[in-house]
Design a protein around this motif. Structure first.
Motif, PDB file in Angstrom:
ATOM      1  N   CYS A 206       6.783  -2.120   3.333  1.00  8.34           N
ATOM      2  CA  CYS A 206       6.624  -1.983   4.783  1.00  8.34           C
ATOM      3  C   CYS A 206       7.421  -3.067   5.527  1.00  8.34           C
ATOM      4  CB  CYS A 206       5.143  -2.095   5.120  1.00  8.34           C
ATOM      5  SG  CYS A 206       4.722  -1.373   6.703  1.00  8.34           S
ATOM      6  N   GLY A 207       7.598  -2.883   6.815  1.00  3.94           N
ATOM      7  CA  GLY A 207       8.187  -3.932   7.646  1.00  3.94           C
ATOM      8  C   GLY A 207       9.681  -3.842   7.843  1.00  3.94           C
ATOM      9  N   CYS A 230       2.991  -3.245  16.530  1.00  2.00           N
ATOM     10  CA  CYS A 230       2.575  -2.728  15.224  1.00  2.00           C
ATOM     11  C   CYS A 230       1.101  -3.027  14.953  1.00  2.00           C
ATOM     12  CB  CYS A 230       3.425  -3.334  14.105  1.00  2.00           C
ATOM     13  SG  CYS A 230       2.983  -2.616  12.510  1.00  2.00           S
ATOM     14  N   LEU A 231       0.671  -4.238  15.277  1.00  4.74           N
ATOM     15  CA  LEU A 231      -0.636  -4.684  14.773  1.00  4.74           C
ATOM     16  C   LEU A 231      -1.809  -4.473  15.724  1.00  4.74           C
ATOM     17  CD1 LEU A 231       0.544  -7.938  13.022  1.00  4.74           C
ATOM     18  CD2 LEU A 231      -0.211  -5.831  11.944  1.00  4.74           C
ATOM     19  N   LYS A 234      -4.727  -1.812  14.999  1.00 11.07           N
ATOM     20  CA  LYS A 234      -4.606  -1.316  13.620  1.00 11.07           C
ATOM     21  C   LYS A 234      -5.668  -1.940  12.716  1.00 11.07           C
ATOM     22  CE  LYS A 234      -0.596  -0.211  11.912  1.00 11.07           C
ATOM     23  NZ  LYS A 234       0.830  -0.421  11.774  1.00 11.07           N
ATOM     24  N   CYS A 246      -3.375  -5.191   8.491  1.00  9.61           N
ATOM     25  CA  CYS A 246      -2.484  -4.172   7.937  1.00  9.61           C
ATOM     26  C   CYS A 246      -2.421  -4.363   6.423  1.00  9.61           C
ATOM     27  CB  CYS A 246      -1.096  -4.236   8.583  1.00  9.61           C
ATOM     28  SG  CYS A 246       0.036  -5.411   7.831  1.00  9.61           S
ATOM     29  N   SER A 248      -0.269  -5.352   4.431  1.00  8.67           N
ATOM     30  CA  SER A 248       0.440  -6.545   3.945  1.00  8.67           C
ATOM     31  C   SER A 248      -0.225  -7.851   4.383  1.00  8.67           C
ATOM     32  CB  SER A 248       1.879  -6.537   4.467  1.00  8.67           C
ATOM     33  OG  SER A 248       2.535  -5.371   4.064  1.00  8.67           O
ATOM     34  N   ASP A 295       7.754  -4.014  15.303  1.00 14.39           N
ATOM     35  CA  ASP A 295       7.698  -5.425  14.931  1.00 14.39           C
ATOM     36  C   ASP A 295       7.065  -5.545  13.560  1.00 14.39           C
ATOM     37  OD1 ASP A 295       8.118  -8.157  15.311  1.00 14.39           O
ATOM     38  OD2 ASP A 295       6.005  -8.426  15.818  1.00 14.39           O
ATOM     39  N   CYS A 296       7.240  -6.671  12.926  1.00 12.30           N
ATOM     40  CA  CYS A 296       6.513  -6.969  11.701  1.00 12.30           C
ATOM     41  C   CYS A 296       6.154  -8.442  11.724  1.00 12.30           C
ATOM     42  CB  CYS A 296       7.350  -6.652  10.468  1.00 12.30           C
ATOM     43  SG  CYS A 296       6.417  -7.026   8.970  1.00 12.30           S
ATOM     44  N   ARG A 297       4.863  -8.734  11.732  1.00  6.54           N
ATOM     45  CA  ARG A 297       4.400 -10.132  11.723  1.00  6.54           C
ATOM     46  C   ARG A 297       4.023 -10.590  10.315  1.00  6.54           C
ATOM     47  NH1 ARG A 297       6.448 -12.946  14.188  1.00  6.54           N
ATOM     48  NH2 ARG A 297       7.892 -11.258  14.213  1.00  6.54           N
ATOM     49  N   MET A 298       4.047  -9.677   9.337  1.00  2.00           N
ATOM     50  CA  MET A 298       3.576 -10.051   8.000  1.00  2.00           C
ATOM     51  C   MET A 298       4.705 -10.491   7.076  1.00  2.00           C
ATOM     52  SD  MET A 298       0.492  -9.937   8.453  1.00  2.00           S
ATOM     53  CE  MET A 298      -0.600  -9.287   9.718  1.00  2.00           C
ATOM     54  N   TYR A 299       5.954 -10.070   7.356  1.00  2.00           N
ATOM     55  CA  TYR A 299       7.113 -10.568   6.608  1.00  2.00           C
ATOM     56  C   TYR A 299       8.053 -11.199   7.632  1.00  2.00           C
ATOM     57  CZ  TYR A 299       5.160  -7.475   3.107  1.00  2.00           C
ATOM     58  OH  TYR A 299       4.302  -6.863   2.225  1.00  2.00           O
TER      59      TYR A 299
HETATM   60  S1  SF4 Z   1       2.980  -5.925  10.389  1.00  2.00           S
HETATM   61 FE1  SF4 Z   1       4.684  -5.446   9.036  1.00  2.00          FE
HETATM   62  S2  SF4 Z   1       3.773  -5.049   7.051  1.00  2.00           S
HETATM   63 FE2  SF4 Z   1       2.138  -4.872   8.576  1.00  2.00          FE
HETATM   64  S3  SF4 Z   1       2.088  -2.707   9.108  1.00  2.00           S
HETATM   65 FE3  SF4 Z   1       3.394  -3.732  10.593  1.00  2.00          FE
HETATM   66  S4  SF4 Z   1       5.443  -3.479   9.771  1.00  2.00           S
HETATM   67 FE4  SF4 Z   1       4.022  -3.083   8.079  1.00  2.00          FE
END
Ligand code: SF4
Ligand code: SF4
Length: 344
Positions: A206-207, A230-231, A234, A246, A248, A295-299
């Protein structure tokens, strides 16, 4: 009488460090106006001039705006606002043949949250298990369901498709571990089957940030300006019942067997990542795609910094160039940190 060209209310300009875009959320169009952005006053109008007739004709033909003798005062221009009644609007839930949590209880909580989107991930699968899970959402207020299940190549896969096609909430079925990537869209039934070679239940996939995933719609743009696109809203329920923002996320918020709606809504309010907007993120805040991009805050490029740019983005808004993020030596430490070396 002096004339002005004014952008329609659904059109707005996004400035990046190098490039500048003009976006129309009504007709879903984005164009690059870097070369003539300077003519705009306050980012939405400019006085008509003979030298600008070609640009004006183009903008009018493309329905970005019109001529007027009185341009709209800034305070009457449309502003973006995003609100939702639901703290949790999107749930991802994992199942095995036998869950390590009380499945019926989990679905009662999902229902009580008034979630509108549900993604069901079968880590292990049987038709009987599918039947059981579908029974929990038979009278649900959930509007859209996606289902992920392992590809078998047996007649069972077609049986699953036929069953799910009849369930009007199910819009997308993903078969993972398939021999090749392909998708079959049934427009009449608004139903899509997607085959993935990868095991997309692995959160490490993901991400990814890429132009194909950009969303130029008013909901995504307003959400991106207000909370994390994204978050926010969720919730992930793992096969062991752990609740996370999420799949991740490292942090476990609670367990579905012990959580209550009130504790859950309080707990998620303390999760900072849910509220980080694109305007607050390093590099992204200078990117012309920041309101369309996911967006992705986990990676993150810097795992220690929650405001760091998404690791899996290969775009540089200072040069306007896309590159393969996984080959960027400056990202190697973060790739190692997240153990993504063999994920591509
Ligand atoms: S924060 Fe990143 S890893 Fe989590 S669901 Fe969103 S895109 Fe995927
Ligand atoms: S720099 Fe940020 S906003 Fe721009 S494309 Fe990458 S992730 Fe999206």
């Amino acid at each position: 009488m002096k004339q002005y060209f004014e952008l329609y209310q659904d059109c707005f300009i996004v400035k990046g460090a190098k490039n500048i875009l003009l976006c129309d959320v009504h007709f879903n169009k984005i164009i690059d106006i870097t070369d003539f952005y300077d003519i705009f006053f306050e980012d939405y109008y400019f006085p008509v001039d003979d030298d600008l007739s070609e640009i004006i004709s183009f903008l009018i033909a493309e329905k970005f705006g019109s001529l007027t003798e009185n341009f709209t005062p800034e305070k009457f221009r449309k502003k973006f606002k995003w609100r939702t009644a639901n703290k949790i609007n999107e749930v991802i839930i994992e199942h095995k043949i036998k869950d390590d949590f009380e499945t019926a209880g989990a679905y009662r909580i999902i229902e009580d949250l008034s979630t509108s989107f549900l993604q069901i991930r079968f880590l292990e699968f049987s038709l009987a298990r599918l039947d059981e899970i579908l029974s929990f959402i038979e009278f649900s207020s959930i509007r859209t369901v996606e289902i992920l299940l392992p590809y078998t190549g047996l007649p069972q896969d077609m049986t699953v498709i036929e069953i799910l096609k009849k369930n009007l909430r199910v819009k997308t079925v993903y078969f993972y571990n398939a021999p090749k990537n392909k998708s079959i869209v049934d427009d009449d039934n608004l139903f899509t089957v997607i085959y993935y070679e990868k095991n997309i239940t692995n959160p490490k996939y993901c991400g990814i940030i890429q132009e194909d995933y950009f969303l130029n719609d008013i909901n995504n743009i307003s959400k991106s300006k207000t909370v994390n696109n994204c978050l926010y809203g969720k919730l992930f329920i793992s096969s062991s019942g752990d609740l996370k923002n999420c799949p991740s996320a490292e942090k476990i918020t609670n367990n579905i067997d012990t959580a209550s709606i009130s504790s859950l809504t309080q707990e998620i309010n303390t999760e900072k990542e849910r509220f980080i907007t694109k305007d607050q993120i390093d590099v992204c805040k200078d990117c012309e795609y920041r309101y369309f991009c996911t967006d992705c805050r986990m990676y993150r490029e810097n795992p220690e910094n929650i405001f760091s740019k998404p690791l899996k983005c290969g775009y540089d808004p200072y040069t306007g160039i896309w590159e393969d993020w996984s080959k960027n030596p400056l990202k190697f430490n973060a790739i190692k940190y997240y153990e993504l070396e063999n994920i591509n």
